[in-house]
Each structure stands twice: as C-alpha cells, then as structure tokens.
Design a protein around this motif. Structure first.
Motif, PDB file in Angstrom:
ATOM      1  N   LYS A 118      54.999  26.106-110.468  1.00 38.73           N
ATOM      2  CA  LYS A 118      54.272  25.376-111.126  1.00 38.73           C
ATOM      3  C   LYS A 118      55.142  24.127-112.083  1.00 38.73           C
ATOM      4  CE  LYS A 118      50.871  24.866-114.888  1.00 38.73           C
ATOM      5  NZ  LYS A 118      50.514  25.223-116.059  1.00 38.73           N
ATOM      6  N   PHE A 119      54.795  22.711-112.014  1.00 38.31           N
ATOM      7  CA  PHE A 119      55.838  21.724-112.651  1.00 38.31           C
ATOM      8  C   PHE A 119      55.397  21.864-114.179  1.00 38.31           C
ATOM      9  CE2 PHE A 119      56.090  17.504-114.433  1.00 38.31           C
ATOM     10  CZ  PHE A 119      57.484  17.319-114.271  1.00 38.31           C
ATOM     11  N   ASN A 120      56.432  21.783-114.816  1.00 44.02           N
ATOM     12  CA  ASN A 120      56.411  21.885-116.345  1.00 44.02           C
ATOM     13  C   ASN A 120      57.435  20.963-116.772  1.00 44.02           C
ATOM     14  OD1 ASN A 120      54.357  24.190-116.823  1.00 44.02           O
ATOM     15  ND2 ASN A 120      55.749  25.376-115.730  1.00 44.02           N
ATOM     16  N   THR A 121      57.291  20.350-118.118  1.00 46.78           N
ATOM     17  CA  THR A 121      58.188  19.554-118.426  1.00 46.78           C
ATOM     18  C   THR A 121      58.698  20.115-119.808  1.00 46.78           C
ATOM     19  OG1 THR A 121      56.879  17.518-117.904  1.00 46.78           O
ATOM     20  CG2 THR A 121      58.439  17.351-119.531  1.00 46.78           C
ATOM     21  N   ASP A 122      60.116  20.432-119.713  1.00 48.98           N
ATOM     22  CA  ASP A 122      61.157  20.809-120.946  1.00 48.98           C
ATOM     23  C   ASP A 122      60.871  19.717-122.081  1.00 48.98           C
ATOM     24  OD1 ASP A 122      61.427  22.941-119.252  1.00 48.98           O
ATOM     25  OD2 ASP A 122      63.474  22.477-118.800  1.00 48.98           O
ATOM     26  N   GLY A 123      61.117  20.230-123.322  1.00 50.12           N
ATOM     27  CA  GLY A 123      61.064  19.114-124.507  1.00 50.12           C
ATOM     28  C   GLY A 123      60.655  19.817-125.816  1.00 50.12           C
TER      29      GLY A 123
ATOM     30  N   HIS B 275      61.591  25.329-123.133  1.00 44.13           N
ATOM     31  CA  HIS B 275      62.297  25.408-121.801  1.00 44.13           C
ATOM     32  C   HIS B 275      61.495  26.234-120.805  1.00 44.13           C
ATOM     33  CE1 HIS B 275      65.505  25.189-118.963  1.00 44.13           C
ATOM     34  NE2 HIS B 275      65.567  26.463-118.829  1.00 44.13           N
ATOM     35  N   TYR B 276      60.999  25.808-119.876  1.00 45.38           N
ATOM     36  CA  TYR B 276      60.353  26.498-118.742  1.00 45.38           C
ATOM     37  C   TYR B 276      61.136  27.436-117.691  1.00 45.38           C
ATOM     38  CZ  TYR B 276      56.186  24.707-120.832  1.00 45.38           C
ATOM     39  OH  TYR B 276      55.126  24.280-121.672  1.00 45.38           O
ATOM     40  N   GLY B 277      62.257  26.727-117.261  1.00 45.45           N
ATOM     41  CA  GLY B 277      63.014  27.351-116.151  1.00 45.45           C
ATOM     42  C   GLY B 277      62.432  26.814-114.901  1.00 45.45           C
TER      43      GLY B 277
END
Length: 75
Positions: free
Chosen positions: A23-28, A17-19
């Motif tokens: 910067k765009f990140n994908t949780d998963g 989980h990035y919060g």
C-alpha cells in the motif's frame, strides 16, 4: 512506527515512517487532532537512517541526521 514529537493543545505532532508495503504511504511529519482523530500530513520527509528530533517550540523542530542538521518549521 511513529516517533512522538510534540503535543500542543489537542494536536499531536509526530513523524511517521512506513517502510515497504504493498500500500502506498507517505513518510513525514503528521498532526493528529485528538478531538476529531483527523490525521494530516504537514511535511513529506523520508529518511531510512536514524533521526533525532528536538522540539524547540510548537512550530520548530531541529532534526539531527546522518547528512546534516535541519530546522523544520510547521504551521
């Protein structure tokens, strides 16, 4: 902050989980090959609440969340 889920052979399965960030990140759920250090997203999932994951085997996770209990299968 990642949550460790399971290690099988040389592959690590974990939840990330990035919060919020610029910067765009994908949780998963991701796998990390410990030999090549290649990371791969295998299941998109974002949940801001407490989540408890229980690994049944190398391909099945039971995820207990505020809105229900889920069975997550991975390759």
């Amino acid at each position: 902050m990642p949550r460790l889920t399971h290690i099988t052979g040389n592959r690590l399965l974990y939840y990330q989980h990035y919060g919020y960030d610029t910067k765009f990140n994908t949780d998963g759920y991701y796998t990390l090959d410990l030999n090549t250090r290649q990371e791969q997203l295998i299941h998109c999932d974002s949940n801001p609440y407490n989540v408890w994951d229980f690994q049944l085997d190398a391909h099945t996770t039971i995820s207990v969340r505020a809105d229900g209990i889920y069975r997550i299968t991975t390759p």
